[in-house]
Design an enzyme around this catalytic site. Structure first.
Site, mmCIF file in Angstrom:
data_model
loop_
_atom_site.group_PDB
_atom_site.id
_atom_site.type_symbol
_atom_site.label_atom_id
_atom_site.label_comp_id
_atom_site.label_asym_id
_atom_site.label_seq_id
_atom_site.Cartn_x
_atom_site.Cartn_y
_atom_site.Cartn_z
ATOM 1 N N ASP A 139 0.728 -1.167 0.081
ATOM 2 C CA ASP A 139 0.152 -0.136 -0.109
ATOM 3 C C ASP A 139 0.874 1.466 -0.131
ATOM 4 O O ASP A 139 0.410 2.133 -0.305
ATOM 5 C CB ASP A 139 -0.806 0.219 1.344
ATOM 6 C CG ASP A 139 -2.329 -1.018 1.279
ATOM 7 O OD1 ASP A 139 -2.513 -1.748 -0.253
ATOM 8 O OD2 ASP A 139 -2.343 -1.858 2.293
ATOM 9 N N CYS A 140 1.878 1.440 0.704
ATOM 10 C CA CYS A 140 2.423 2.418 0.724
ATOM 11 C C CYS A 140 3.906 2.801 0.237
ATOM 12 O O CYS A 140 4.491 3.629 -0.625
ATOM 13 C CB CYS A 140 3.251 2.319 2.333
ATOM 14 S SG CYS A 140 3.775 0.758 2.719
ATOM 15 N N TYR A 141 3.840 1.295 -0.521
ATOM 16 C CA TYR A 141 5.569 1.491 -2.049
ATOM 17 C C TYR A 141 4.597 0.335 -2.875
ATOM 18 O O TYR A 141 4.720 -0.702 -3.269
ATOM 19 C CB TYR A 141 6.504 0.096 -1.623
ATOM 20 C CG TYR A 141 7.305 1.031 0.005
ATOM 21 C CD1 TYR A 141 8.357 1.885 -1.136
ATOM 22 C CD2 TYR A 141 7.254 1.274 1.056
ATOM 23 C CE1 TYR A 141 9.414 2.640 0.445
ATOM 24 C CE2 TYR A 141 7.436 1.601 2.175
ATOM 25 C CZ TYR A 141 8.579 3.066 1.362
ATOM 26 O OH TYR A 141 9.731 3.665 2.119
#
Lengths: 402, 136
Positions: A139-141
């Protein structure tokens, strides 16, 4: 006469320090004697330039937009795989890494033309290097693919971190079999066709400080043209070996882990290296200053090639089978003479360590100190010595039963 | 038309005990000058020859050599040292069969004597920094 490192540094700052190389100090002691030489000399510089497989570098690549989690994925630098099992955009590239499609020894001896050591050399030479990453996406990468040119000047950090360098003495490799063999000690021709050695001998850092009286954790050093530090004792550091009466180990003994800023370094002192039939590695230049704090320390630095002995080992049978047998001992004085006698046969010798480059390193470090550009450091902690109780353990295999 | 050429001949071990050079003289009328020879029973043999004779004889002689299985290299092929890559370690000095790569005992630098080089290329792959290059 006892001097301190602080006093020596004061002399360096004032441009008054007397600095000689570990080669020059031999003649000086012969001429003036130990006591007078120890009073006059403040620093002895050492040097070595040899293939050192225990080398590699950490890189922080910077974050792409959108971000990619290289950590836990796969990363390649010029097709050479880098280790990604650390933080999101940090990778480690080892000197012996080779491309997945390298033919290796499928046709023996494999050439091993290009590997991690060569990539490190290209980065240090400020050449662009191709980075290819495959990641799993989070989700963040979110990003999963990345292909880009990178250059060392754009990286946040590029740190050379070598877990085992500057071996204190080493084997002399020969081949007793009837076939040519290809080893990390070079090509060894059959029936004692040649004898290869790998040490700067009288100029080598740890051979000039055999009991680690001055070199310790935190010692500032010449590392591949830049400034580095001793980070730890190296892997396989094994001080408690057979030693000569003067203290010099007659077998491979101490080692150093060293660290430094790759961006300061120079490809002249960090050269990608190919060992035919064996693999890729890197040749590293290291120079270490030895502060002359006492007559005893000066006496150690005056050691000469004729007084340093190395074991002769058969790399066809004894070495691969981990047999402790040696075929005798020989001094670096004899090795540098070009021929030695093994089992009654005259054998030509070759070096894998560059003595002229070791001399150059010792002289560069000497110049830096004389000009006041390089101050000595007090070690934070000494390296483990003979008394540390270290034993060099083999791998004890235990069968895994399901 | 007469010609004169320098060639390097590699003899596989099985040919080392055959009188091949004799045939070159007898059947092909070639004049030969042996510049270097290293022939040991059951090992690969190496010979550097200057071959002189009529063009037609020379071509037939070379064809004969090829048919016997001798590997032929022209000396027009040059081995050169990339001085920027050579680290003067000295690993090559026990590989070079002709002494073209030799240590200066004083400086411990490796000297490359091109006039002694027979372009056998044995030094190329064992050189750790790969400083020896083949140029055509």
């Amino acid at each position: 006469m006892a001097k301190t490192i602080a006093e020596i540094n004061e002399k360096i700052r004032q441009g008054q320090a007397v600095v000689v190389t570990a080669e020059e100090v031999i003649g000086l002691v012969a001429k003036k004697g130990v006591a007078r030489a120890a009073r006059e000399v403040d620093v002895v510089t050492t040097g070595t330039f040899s293939p050192m497989c225990g080398s590699g570098a950490f890189f922080n690549l910077g974050h792409s937009k959108p971000r990619i989690k290289v950590g836990g994925g796969r990363a390649y630098l010029n097709d050479v795989p880098a280790y990604t099992g650390i933080a999101a955009v940090d990778v480690f590239l080892g000197a012996t890494a080779i491309p997945d499609d390298d033919p290796r020894n499928r046709v023996h001896p494999g050439p091993f033309n290009y590997g991690g050591g060569h990539v490190i050399e290209e980065l240090v030479a400020r050449r662009d290097v191709r980075l290819v990453v495959a990641a799993y996406g989070t989700d963040c990468y979110p990003r999963k693919r990345l292909e880009t040119w990178i250059n060392i000047k754009d990286l946040n950090e590029a740190v050379l971190f070598n877990m085992r360098n500057a071996y204190q003495n080493y084997n002399v490799a020969v081949n007793l079999s009837d076939k040519t063999i290809y080893t990390y000690m070079g090509e060894l021709k059959p029936d004692l066709g040649n004898a290869n050695y790998c040490s700067a001998g009288q100029l080598s850092p740890l051979l000039n400080d055999p009991y680690y009286k001055t070199i310790g954790i935190g010692t500032r050093i010449f590392l591949a043209g830049g400034i580095g530090y001793v980070a730890w004792h190296g892997t396989q550091h094994n001080p408690d070996v057979l030693r000569s009466p003067g203290g010099v180990p007659r077998r491979g003994a101490g080692t150093l882990a060293v660290i430094g800023d790759l961006k300061q370094m120079n490809p002249r002192w960090l050269a990608g290296t190919s060992m035919l039939g064996y693999g890729c590695t890197i040749t590293v230049g290291i120079g270490i200053p030895i502060p002359i704090l006492s007559e005893e320390i000066l006496r150690y630095t005056a050691v000469k090639d004729e007084e340093i002995f190395a074991p002769i080992v058969d790399y066809a049978e004894a070495y691969p089978q981990r047999s402790p047998d040696i075929l005798g001992e020989v001094s670096y004085g004899e090795l540098k003479g070009g021929r030695i006698s093994v089992q009654g046969k005259e054998v030509l010798t070759a070096s894998l360590s560059s003595y002229p480059r070791a001399v150059e390193i010792a002289n560069m470090l000497k110049d830096w100190i004389i000009k006041g550009e390089f101050l000595l450091t007090e070690p934070v902690v000494p390296l483990p010595g003979v008394e540390a109780g270290i034993t060099f353990k083999p791998l004890k295999e235990r069968p895994i039963e399901e | 038309m007469a010609i004169s050429k320098r060639v390097v001949l590699h003899f596989p071990p099985r040919l080392v005990e055959q009188p091949i050079i004799y045939q070159l003289v007898k059947d092909y009328n070639l004049v030969l000058n042996i510049l270097k020879a290293s022939v040991t029973p059951k090992e690969e043999g190496l010979m550097v020859l200057e071959l002189s004779g009529a063009r037609e004889d020379y071509d037939r002689g070379i064809q004969y050599l090829q048919e016997t299985g001798v590997r032929i290299q022209s000396l027009g092929q040059n081995v050169m040292r990339n001085d920027a890559r050579c680290t003067h370690c000295g690993a090559c000095v026990v590989i070079c069969p002709t002494g073209a790569l030799a240590l200066d005992p004083k400086t411990r630098m490796v000297n490359f004597y091109e006039d002694r080089c027979t372009a056998c290329e044995l030094c190329v792959l064992p050189c750790p920094p790969r400083a020896m290059e083949v140029h055509f």
